[in-house]
Design an enzyme around this catalytic site. Structure first.
Site, short mmCIF file in Angstrom:
data_model
loop_
_atom_site.label_atom_id
_atom_site.label_comp_id
_atom_site.label_asym_id
_atom_site.label_seq_id
_atom_site.Cartn_x
_atom_site.Cartn_y
_atom_site.Cartn_z
N ASP A 137 -13.53 -28.14 -27.79
CA ASP A 137 -12.18 -28.58 -28.14
C ASP A 137 -11.24 -27.38 -28.18
OD1 ASP A 137 -10.24 -30.42 -29.00
OD2 ASP A 137 -10.66 -29.99 -31.11
N HIS A 138 -10.13 -27.47 -27.47
CA HIS A 138 -9.12 -26.40 -27.46
C HIS A 138 -9.71 -25.04 -27.08
CE1 HIS A 138 -5.91 -28.94 -29.04
NE2 HIS A 138 -6.76 -29.39 -29.95
N ASP A 155 -7.18 -25.40 -23.28
CA ASP A 155 -5.87 -25.81 -23.78
C ASP A 155 -4.79 -24.86 -23.24
OD1 ASP A 155 -3.64 -26.63 -25.09
OD2 ASP A 155 -4.48 -26.50 -27.11
N GLU A 183 -4.67 -31.00 -21.65
CA GLU A 183 -3.56 -31.49 -22.47
C GLU A 183 -2.25 -31.24 -21.74
OE1 GLU A 183 -1.58 -30.54 -26.83
OE2 GLU A 183 -3.78 -30.61 -26.66
N GLY A 222 -3.77 -31.69 -38.47
CA GLY A 222 -3.74 -31.39 -39.89
C GLY A 222 -2.90 -32.37 -40.69
N HIS A 259 -4.92 -36.33 -29.86
CA HIS A 259 -5.26 -35.28 -30.81
C HIS A 259 -4.45 -35.50 -32.08
CE1 HIS A 259 -7.41 -32.09 -28.28
NE2 HIS A 259 -7.26 -33.13 -27.49
N SER A 284 -6.00 -37.44 -37.73
CA SER A 284 -6.07 -37.43 -39.19
C SER A 284 -4.70 -37.67 -39.82
CB SER A 284 -6.63 -36.10 -39.70
OG SER A 284 -7.97 -35.94 -39.34
N ILE A 296 -10.62 -36.56 -34.67
CA ILE A 296 -10.48 -36.61 -36.12
C ILE A 296 -11.18 -35.38 -36.71
CG2 ILE A 296 -10.92 -37.86 -38.25
CD1 ILE A 296 -9.07 -39.45 -36.58
#
Length: 281
Positions: free
Chosen positions: A79-80, A101, A131, A176, A203, A206, A226
């Site tokens: 991820d990223h 990313d 992305e 976040g 993305h 949350s 998440i």
């Protein structure tokens, strides 16, 4: 055996359900994710990042549980990823999917570097996530967000020139905790969905709210990342345990981590149920 996330997300796109991609940190969270997938008979994409040592450790633990539960379709995704070197490290240690990313870079640079990663990953059977637009951080929410949203008119060219397997889009979410109230641009999401048939990724799931996420899946999202919510649930469970533990009990640290993993897993199952993942294999 770990598999590419391409077939996992293709099935979700065709059948119109969502796949939760939890951020995993260690053996406890990896085991919790596998157990959730086994209990609900649901596919899973494990998202994580880190340096070479961390990636190798997480890959080894993920392989262990994939061998223990071979019936569970699970992909391990970088991820990223922050550089081509980071992506190649992940592929070297056995990640089955990767993301470079370059969402903050100019369009042409994003296309060029993503296409380079696609060639390397596809050569070893791994999938690639990219992305387009940029998903920022919740602490900055509401500050020039419109300037970083995905432009539908760029999507077709980006997908064609990079040959990515799935595309993370910026439609109003943030990583976040939010400083303001999250708002998803569903019209923009619909426009993107009409332009391409590849799986779309959200993305910053949350704290976005169950109804927003449910609608995002209805509007074409196939994977929702998440992290913060799962971490918060795990920490809360650990605090609850520490509030009543016996300091003379042997192995107390292990019990604290186990409590955290249970909290992590309970929140993960909530999202899996919300996204319609139950009984998908």
């Amino acid at each position: 055996m770990l598999i590419s996330m391409k077939p996992i997300l293709r099935a979700a796109t065709e059948k119109k359900y969502g796949v939760v991609a939890p951020n995993i940190f260690d053996g406890y969270t990896i085991e919790a994710a596998f157990q959730c997938a086994l209990e609900l008979r649901a596919p899973m994409v494990l998202d994580t990042n880190g340096d070479m040592a961390q990636l190798e450790y997480l890959a080894e633990v993920s392989r262990y549980y994939s061998n223990k539960y071979p019936q569970v379709p699970v992909a391990l995704n970088l991820d990223h990823g922050d550089s081509l070197e980071n992506v190649l490290q992940a592929l070297h240690v056995g990640f089955t999917s990767v993301m470079l990313d370059r969402s903050s870079a100019p369009f042409e640079e994003n296309v060029r570097e993503t296409a380079e990663v696609v060639r390397a990953a596809h050569a070893v059977g791994a999938a690639v996530e990219a992305e387009l637009g940029h998903v920022g951080f919740g602490r900055d929410y509401g500050v020039s967000d419109a300037d970083t949203l995905t432009r539908p008119e760029d999507v077709a060219e980006f997908v064609k020139r990079t040959d990515v397997d799935c595309l993370a889009v910026a439609v109003g979410t943030a990583h976040g905790h939010y400083a303001g109230t999250p708002h998803i641009d569903f019209e923009r999401l619909d426009a993107i969905r009409q332009i391409t048939d590849i799986p779309l990724v959200l993305h910053g799931g949350s704290s976005t709210g169950d109804e927003n996420l449910r609608q995002a899946i209805q509007h074409g999202v196939s994977k929702v990342n998440i992290g913060t919510d799962l971490g918060d649930a795990g920490i809360s469970a650990m605090k609850d345990y520490l509030g009543s533990y016996d300091p003379h009990r042997r192995g107390v640290i292990e019990y604290v981590y186990q409590a955290g993993a249970k909290g992590f897993g309970a929140k993960l199952k909530h999202y899996m149920e919300l996204f319609g993942e139950r009984n998908r294999w």
